[in-house]
Design a protein around this motif. Sequence first.
Motif, mmCIF file in Angstrom:
data_model
loop_
_atom_site.group_PDB
_atom_site.id
_atom_site.type_symbol
_atom_site.label_atom_id
_atom_site.label_comp_id
_atom_site.label_asym_id
_atom_site.label_seq_id
_atom_site.Cartn_x
_atom_site.Cartn_y
_atom_site.Cartn_z
ATOM 1 N N PHE A 9 -50.069 -61.274 4.521
ATOM 2 C CA PHE A 9 -49.110 -60.486 3.760
ATOM 3 C C PHE A 9 -49.680 -59.084 3.564
ATOM 4 O O PHE A 9 -50.568 -58.882 2.738
ATOM 5 C CB PHE A 9 -48.853 -61.149 2.399
ATOM 6 N N PRO A 10 -49.195 -58.107 4.331
ATOM 7 C CA PRO A 10 -49.755 -56.752 4.242
ATOM 8 C C PRO A 10 -49.364 -56.069 2.933
ATOM 9 O O PRO A 10 -48.378 -56.426 2.285
ATOM 10 C CB PRO A 10 -49.137 -56.030 5.436
ATOM 11 N N PHE A 11 -50.158 -55.086 2.573
ATOM 12 C CA PHE A 11 -49.883 -54.290 1.378
ATOM 13 C C PHE A 11 -48.631 -53.447 1.607
ATOM 14 O O PHE A 11 -48.469 -52.836 2.657
ATOM 15 C CB PHE A 11 -51.069 -53.377 1.069
ATOM 16 N N VAL A 12 -47.756 -53.439 0.622
ATOM 17 C CA VAL A 12 -46.546 -52.622 0.681
ATOM 18 C C VAL A 12 -46.655 -51.588 -0.423
ATOM 19 O O VAL A 12 -46.635 -51.916 -1.603
ATOM 20 C CB VAL A 12 -45.278 -53.483 0.491
ATOM 21 N N GLY A 13 -46.814 -50.338 -0.023
ATOM 22 C CA GLY A 13 -46.957 -49.266 -0.999
ATOM 23 C C GLY A 13 -45.608 -48.797 -1.529
ATOM 24 O O GLY A 13 -44.577 -48.936 -0.877
ATOM 25 N N PRO A 14 -45.597 -48.218 -2.705
ATOM 26 C CA PRO A 14 -44.336 -47.768 -3.287
ATOM 27 C C PRO A 14 -43.742 -46.559 -2.566
ATOM 28 O O PRO A 14 -42.553 -46.292 -2.699
ATOM 29 C CB PRO A 14 -44.703 -47.424 -4.725
ATOM 30 N N TYR A 15 -44.543 -45.823 -1.808
ATOM 31 C CA TYR A 15 -44.057 -44.610 -1.147
ATOM 32 C C TYR A 15 -44.063 -44.732 0.378
ATOM 33 O O TYR A 15 -44.098 -43.719 1.075
ATOM 34 C CB TYR A 15 -44.903 -43.411 -1.569
ATOM 35 N N ASP A 16 -44.031 -45.961 0.912
ATOM 36 C CA ASP A 16 -43.978 -46.143 2.360
ATOM 37 C C ASP A 16 -42.663 -45.595 2.904
ATOM 38 O O ASP A 16 -41.599 -45.911 2.377
ATOM 39 C CB ASP A 16 -44.101 -47.621 2.726
ATOM 40 N N PRO A 17 -42.710 -44.806 3.978
ATOM 41 C CA PRO A 17 -41.471 -44.242 4.520
ATOM 42 C C PRO A 17 -40.655 -45.244 5.335
ATOM 43 O O PRO A 17 -39.479 -45.026 5.568
ATOM 44 C CB PRO A 17 -41.959 -43.108 5.420
ATOM 45 N N CYS A 18 -41.257 -46.331 5.763
ATOM 46 C CA CYS A 18 -40.569 -47.325 6.594
ATOM 47 C C CYS A 18 -40.224 -48.557 5.770
ATOM 48 O O CYS A 18 -40.879 -48.849 4.786
ATOM 49 C CB CYS A 18 -41.465 -47.761 7.744
ATOM 50 N N PRO A 19 -39.214 -49.295 6.193
ATOM 51 C CA PRO A 19 -38.945 -50.556 5.520
ATOM 52 C C PRO A 19 -40.135 -51.503 5.706
ATOM 53 O O PRO A 19 -40.672 -51.607 6.809
ATOM 54 C CB PRO A 19 -37.703 -51.104 6.210
ATOM 55 N N PRO A 20 -40.564 -52.166 4.661
ATOM 56 C CA PRO A 20 -41.790 -52.972 4.770
ATOM 57 C C PRO A 20 -41.577 -54.278 5.529
ATOM 58 O O PRO A 20 -40.503 -54.863 5.505
ATOM 59 C CB PRO A 20 -42.136 -53.261 3.310
ATOM 60 N N GLU A 21 -42.624 -54.698 6.207
ATOM 61 C CA GLU A 21 -42.681 -56.025 6.798
ATOM 62 C C GLU A 21 -43.527 -56.853 5.839
ATOM 63 O O GLU A 21 -44.722 -56.643 5.723
ATOM 64 C CB GLU A 21 -43.322 -55.985 8.173
ATOM 65 N N ARG A 22 -42.913 -57.767 5.135
ATOM 66 C CA ARG A 22 -43.612 -58.505 4.080
ATOM 67 C C ARG A 22 -44.519 -59.596 4.618
ATOM 68 O O ARG A 22 -45.523 -59.915 4.003
ATOM 69 C CB ARG A 22 -42.601 -59.095 3.117
ATOM 70 N N ILE A 23 -44.168 -60.187 5.753
ATOM 71 C CA ILE A 23 -44.978 -61.257 6.327
ATOM 72 C C ILE A 23 -45.243 -60.927 7.789
ATOM 73 O O ILE A 23 -44.337 -60.590 8.531
ATOM 74 C CB ILE A 23 -44.251 -62.613 6.230
ATOM 75 N N LYS A 24 -46.499 -61.028 8.206
ATOM 76 C CA LYS A 24 -46.874 -60.842 9.598
ATOM 77 C C LYS A 24 -47.658 -62.073 10.036
ATOM 78 O O LYS A 24 -48.302 -62.724 9.224
ATOM 79 C CB LYS A 24 -47.732 -59.595 9.779
#
Length: 81
Positions: A9-24
Amino acid sequence: MQSQERVWFPFVGPYDPCPPERIKSYVIPPNLTMGFQPCDLPQYSAMEALGVGTLWPAFFSPYRSNRGRGRVTTECRTESR
């Protein structure tokens, strides 16, 4: 026998410009989970071994293609002007 697929489960930052991938996930080769090759492992027949790419079923790892599941893109397009 352990599963060859690992999930993280990668870190998802509050200011990421891309839609997050929650599970890899990723697949590890089966020889990493076996400390040594024991004697008298079961074997495929010669024709089966040519089809699957290994003589021993313990070292078989299936290939999952992304073609049938739709294309997965990791692109992020941000416009800067």
